[in-house]
Design a protein around this motif. Sequence first.
Motif, PDB file in Angstrom:
ATOM      1  N   ALA A 234       0.832  -1.189   0.000  1.00 33.46           N
ATOM      2  CA  ALA A 234       0.000   0.000   0.000  1.00 33.46           C
ATOM      3  C   ALA A 234       0.869   1.241   0.000  1.00 33.46           C
ATOM      4  O   ALA A 234       1.918   1.288   0.633  1.00 33.46           O
ATOM      5  CB  ALA A 234      -0.909  -0.002   1.226  1.00 33.46           C
ATOM      6  N   LEU A 235       0.425   2.252  -0.732  1.00 27.88           N
ATOM      7  CA  LEU A 235       1.158   3.505  -0.787  1.00 27.88           C
ATOM      8  C   LEU A 235       0.171   4.650  -0.952  1.00 27.88           C
ATOM      9  O   LEU A 235      -0.670   4.635  -1.857  1.00 27.88           O
ATOM     10  CB  LEU A 235       2.148   3.496  -1.958  1.00 27.88           C
ATOM     11  CG  LEU A 235       2.936   4.788  -2.205  1.00 27.88           C
ATOM     12  CD1 LEU A 235       3.825   5.098  -0.999  1.00 27.88           C
ATOM     13  CD2 LEU A 235       3.780   4.673  -3.469  1.00 27.88           C
ATOM     14  N   VAL A 236       0.263   5.614  -0.061  1.00 25.68           N
ATOM     15  CA  VAL A 236      -0.543   6.827  -0.159  1.00 25.68           C
ATOM     16  C   VAL A 236       0.387   8.012   0.015  1.00 25.68           C
ATOM     17  O   VAL A 236       1.139   8.081   0.990  1.00 25.68           O
ATOM     18  CB  VAL A 236      -1.655   6.875   0.914  1.00 25.68           C
ATOM     19  CG1 VAL A 236      -2.447   8.175   0.777  1.00 25.68           C
ATOM     20  CG2 VAL A 236      -2.591   5.676   0.784  1.00 25.68           C
ATOM     21  N   PHE A 237       0.372   8.934  -0.931  1.00 24.34           N
ATOM     22  CA  PHE A 237       1.196  10.126  -0.807  1.00 24.34           C
ATOM     23  C   PHE A 237       0.423  11.301  -1.402  1.00 24.34           C
ATOM     24  O   PHE A 237      -0.504  11.119  -2.185  1.00 24.34           O
ATOM     25  CB  PHE A 237       2.545   9.953  -1.510  1.00 24.34           C
ATOM     26  CG  PHE A 237       2.442   9.642  -2.984  1.00 24.34           C
ATOM     27  CD1 PHE A 237       2.529  10.647  -3.928  1.00 24.34           C
ATOM     28  CD2 PHE A 237       2.267   8.338  -3.422  1.00 24.34           C
ATOM     29  CE1 PHE A 237       2.437  10.372  -5.284  1.00 24.34           C
ATOM     30  CE2 PHE A 237       2.176   8.039  -4.775  1.00 24.34           C
ATOM     31  CZ  PHE A 237       2.258   9.061  -5.714  1.00 24.34           C
ATOM     32  N   GLY A 238       0.779  12.506  -0.984  1.00 25.78           N
ATOM     33  CA  GLY A 238      -0.002  13.648  -1.411  1.00 25.78           C
ATOM     34  C   GLY A 238       0.819  14.877  -1.724  1.00 25.78           C
ATOM     35  O   GLY A 238       1.954  15.033  -1.256  1.00 25.78           O
ATOM     36  N   TYR A 239       0.219  15.736  -2.520  1.00 27.07           N
ATOM     37  CA  TYR A 239       0.765  17.054  -2.835  1.00 27.07           C
ATOM     38  C   TYR A 239      -0.337  18.064  -2.581  1.00 27.07           C
ATOM     39  O   TYR A 239      -1.419  17.969  -3.177  1.00 27.07           O
ATOM     40  CB  TYR A 239       1.217  17.124  -4.294  1.00 27.07           C
ATOM     41  CG  TYR A 239       2.214  16.054  -4.686  1.00 27.07           C
ATOM     42  CD1 TYR A 239       3.529  16.098  -4.211  1.00 27.07           C
ATOM     43  CD2 TYR A 239       1.849  15.006  -5.523  1.00 27.07           C
ATOM     44  CE1 TYR A 239       4.449  15.116  -4.575  1.00 27.07           C
ATOM     45  CE2 TYR A 239       2.756  14.032  -5.890  1.00 27.07           C
ATOM     46  CZ  TYR A 239       4.060  14.088  -5.422  1.00 27.07           C
ATOM     47  OH  TYR A 239       4.966  13.124  -5.765  1.00 27.07           O
ATOM     48  N   SER A 240      -0.085  19.015  -1.689  1.00 25.44           N
ATOM     49  CA  SER A 240      -1.126  19.965  -1.276  1.00 25.44           C
ATOM     50  C   SER A 240      -2.302  19.170  -0.724  1.00 25.44           C
ATOM     51  O   SER A 240      -2.127  18.385   0.191  1.00 25.44           O
ATOM     52  CB  SER A 240      -1.531  20.865  -2.439  1.00 25.44           C
ATOM     53  OG  SER A 240      -0.422  21.624  -2.887  1.00 25.44           O
ATOM     54  N   ASP A 241      -3.485  19.301  -1.317  1.00 27.82           N
ATOM     55  CA  ASP A 241      -4.667  18.573  -0.822  1.00 27.82           C
ATOM     56  C   ASP A 241      -5.125  17.518  -1.810  1.00 27.82           C
ATOM     57  O   ASP A 241      -6.311  17.168  -1.868  1.00 27.82           O
ATOM     58  CB  ASP A 241      -5.797  19.566  -0.536  1.00 27.82           C
ATOM     59  CG  ASP A 241      -5.470  20.499   0.620  1.00 27.82           C
ATOM     60  OD1 ASP A 241      -4.912  19.998   1.614  1.00 27.82           O
ATOM     61  OD2 ASP A 241      -5.758  21.697   0.528  1.00 27.82           O
TER      62      ASP A 241
END
Length: 275
Positions: free
Chosen positions: A8-15
Amino acid sequence: MESKQNKALVFGYSDIFFSYYIDTEHVCSQMVKDHTLVYIYSGEYLIEEGGVTTTVGAGECVFLRKDNRVIMNKLPKDGEWFKGIFMTFKRSFLKEMFHKIENQSLPIGTKRSQSSVIKLPKVPSIESLFLSMTPYFDTSIEPSDDIMRLKQIEGVFSLLNVDKKFYSSLFDFSDPWKIDIIDFMNENYMYDLSMEEIAHFTGRSLASFKRDFKKISLLSPHKWLMKKRLQIAQDKIMNEKKKVSDVYLEVGFKDLSHFSRAYKENFGYSPTHYS
């Protein structure tokens, strides 16, 4: 053997958040705190609210209205792993958006949709928006905050073009409407919510929540929740013949010894007394 965490991988930029679940399904129950636009690239996304399940497949998009609890299930399908983008719209961002467009011709008298989970029709504006973000699934390619902000603005205008009812949801800046406290707590007693979160989700400040709760119960909110959880636990153990090791988690306790101690203090005997 590869662990579930490595799949599993979750990553974000801003919102904006990019989510992978490679060869395992992932189920979670959570409050939707901000309006969210979700696009599924591959796999399948199931959202359950109020006993109704909405299925979102590859190439489809769904809008989740804020301040609602849903059960989300992200799972692979037809040999393809789950891959999706979650675009959130915070209140501050939407207020800025509103001030920029308020001089335009805004629809008058539009009513907000009753549903808080709205599956959107396939339209070119939304499809092109999310396909343009495909390169950012590669974590070595990092977009700037300005680029991500432009994508959010595009997302808002895409929603408004799909249905004018989104004006009423996105640009409602009044305090959350008050809902019945006891109804909310009866439906959500098993979740790990702080008093601040319960106050927020029933449309109140913490102070007004405590003040309103005193009008309907002689117990404090914490003691009310404890009593509710123990009553449900007793019914599950005595009438449904469930195992204590299963019940304490189902009713919202994190620790078996804490549950056993609280149960005995409340009923005068241990939860294993009749087993």
